[in-house]
Scaffold this motif. Structure first.
Motif, short mmCIF file in Angstrom:
data_model
loop_
_atom_site.label_atom_id
_atom_site.label_comp_id
_atom_site.label_asym_id
_atom_site.label_seq_id
_atom_site.Cartn_x
_atom_site.Cartn_y
_atom_site.Cartn_z
N GLY A 121 0.81 -1.29 0.01
CA GLY A 121 -0.09 0.02 -0.12
C GLY A 121 0.84 1.36 0.10
N LEU A 122 2.13 1.18 -0.59
CA LEU A 122 2.78 2.48 -0.36
C LEU A 122 2.17 3.59 -1.24
N LEU A 123 1.56 3.19 -2.48
CA LEU A 123 0.96 4.32 -3.06
C LEU A 123 -0.39 4.80 -2.57
N ASP A 124 -0.85 4.03 -1.59
CA ASP A 124 -2.11 4.54 -1.13
C ASP A 124 -1.97 5.63 -0.03
N CYS A 125 -0.65 5.65 0.39
CA CYS A 125 -0.46 6.78 1.63
C CYS A 125 -0.55 8.01 1.01
N ILE A 126 -1.41 8.80 1.93
CA ILE A 126 -1.81 10.08 1.62
C ILE A 126 -0.84 11.05 2.17
N GLU A 127 0.36 10.65 2.93
CA GLU A 127 1.39 11.49 3.40
C GLU A 127 0.74 12.54 4.34
N CYS A 128 -0.21 12.22 5.20
CA CYS A 128 -0.64 13.12 6.25
C CYS A 128 0.32 13.37 7.19
N GLY A 129 1.30 12.51 7.63
CA GLY A 129 2.14 12.76 8.66
C GLY A 129 1.67 12.36 9.96
N SER A 130 0.47 11.59 9.99
CA SER A 130 0.21 11.01 11.35
C SER A 130 1.03 10.05 11.99
N CYS A 131 1.66 8.95 11.12
CA CYS A 131 2.52 7.84 11.51
C CYS A 131 4.02 8.67 11.93
N SER A 132 4.44 9.50 11.51
CA SER A 132 5.56 10.28 11.87
C SER A 132 5.64 10.86 13.15
N TYR A 133 4.37 11.66 13.32
CA TYR A 133 3.95 12.37 14.62
C TYR A 133 3.61 11.20 15.77
N ALA A 134 3.35 10.07 15.36
CA ALA A 134 2.89 9.22 16.40
C ALA A 134 4.01 8.26 16.79
N CYS A 135 5.10 8.23 15.96
CA CYS A 135 6.16 7.37 16.10
C CYS A 135 6.89 7.90 17.38
N PRO A 136 7.34 6.93 18.41
CA PRO A 136 7.98 7.08 19.70
C PRO A 136 9.59 7.11 19.14
N ALA A 137 9.82 6.30 18.06
CA ALA A 137 11.24 6.34 17.56
C ALA A 137 11.66 7.36 16.91
#
Length: 161
Positions: A121-137
């Motif tokens: 699903g890489l091409l389904d990613c809408i690049e919203c940034g939620s995952c980067s914001y939530a990542c504790p690493a």
């Protein structure tokens, strides 16, 4: 039935002296709007048209607003956060609005398995940034996904699947 000649623009971010909302004519320079809001702080690292998560960074302050300019965000220079290895906690997956598994996409991207990324699903990613914001690493997942999409498309001859 009326032409779009003005737009509401939000001026925000820690780099702006007086955050506010204005109704502005389309085509007004960002520098004029920033000056209207009291000006910018001394050291502004980035000027973003839109919000900090999905906005587009512009190269300079003398850029005209367009019909899609809903906000101008001025971000101050901050120390980069230390990035740690992914422990697959799944926080990125729980916040993904597309129900993707960003930790898995990142693993495939790190290992240059672009076809596997696309299958997941890489091409389904809408690049919203939620995952980067939530990542504790503190992994910049969206930045990696944008790059991986470009690499995949260039490897496939520019075809957008």
């Amino acid at each position: 039935g009326h032409p779009l000649v003005e737009r509401g623009v939000t001026l925000t971010g820690e780099g702006i002296k007086k955050p506010l909302n204005v109704i502005s004519r389309i085509g007004v320079m960002a520098s004029e709007l920033i000056e209207y809001a009291g000006g910018a702080q001394e050291i502004v690292e980035r000027i973003v048209f839109g919000g900090p998560m999905m906005g587009i960074t512009v190269p300079k302050i003398d850029v005209p607003t367009v019909k899609g300019t809903s906000g101008i965000t001025l971000l101050m220079k901050s120390d980069p956060l230390e990035e740690f290895p992914c422990i697959r906690c799944g926080k990125c997956a729980t916040v993904c609005p597309m129900n993707l598994q960003p930790f898995l996409l990142n693993l495939y991207g790190t290992n240059r398995l672009y076809d596997k990324q696309v299958e997941n699903g890489l091409l389904d990613c809408i690049e919203c940034g939620s995952c980067s914001y939530a990542c504790p690493a503190n992994i910049e997942l969206v930045k990696n996904f944008k790059l991986n999409k470009k690499v995949y498309r260039s490897l496939k001859g520019g075809a957008k699947k």
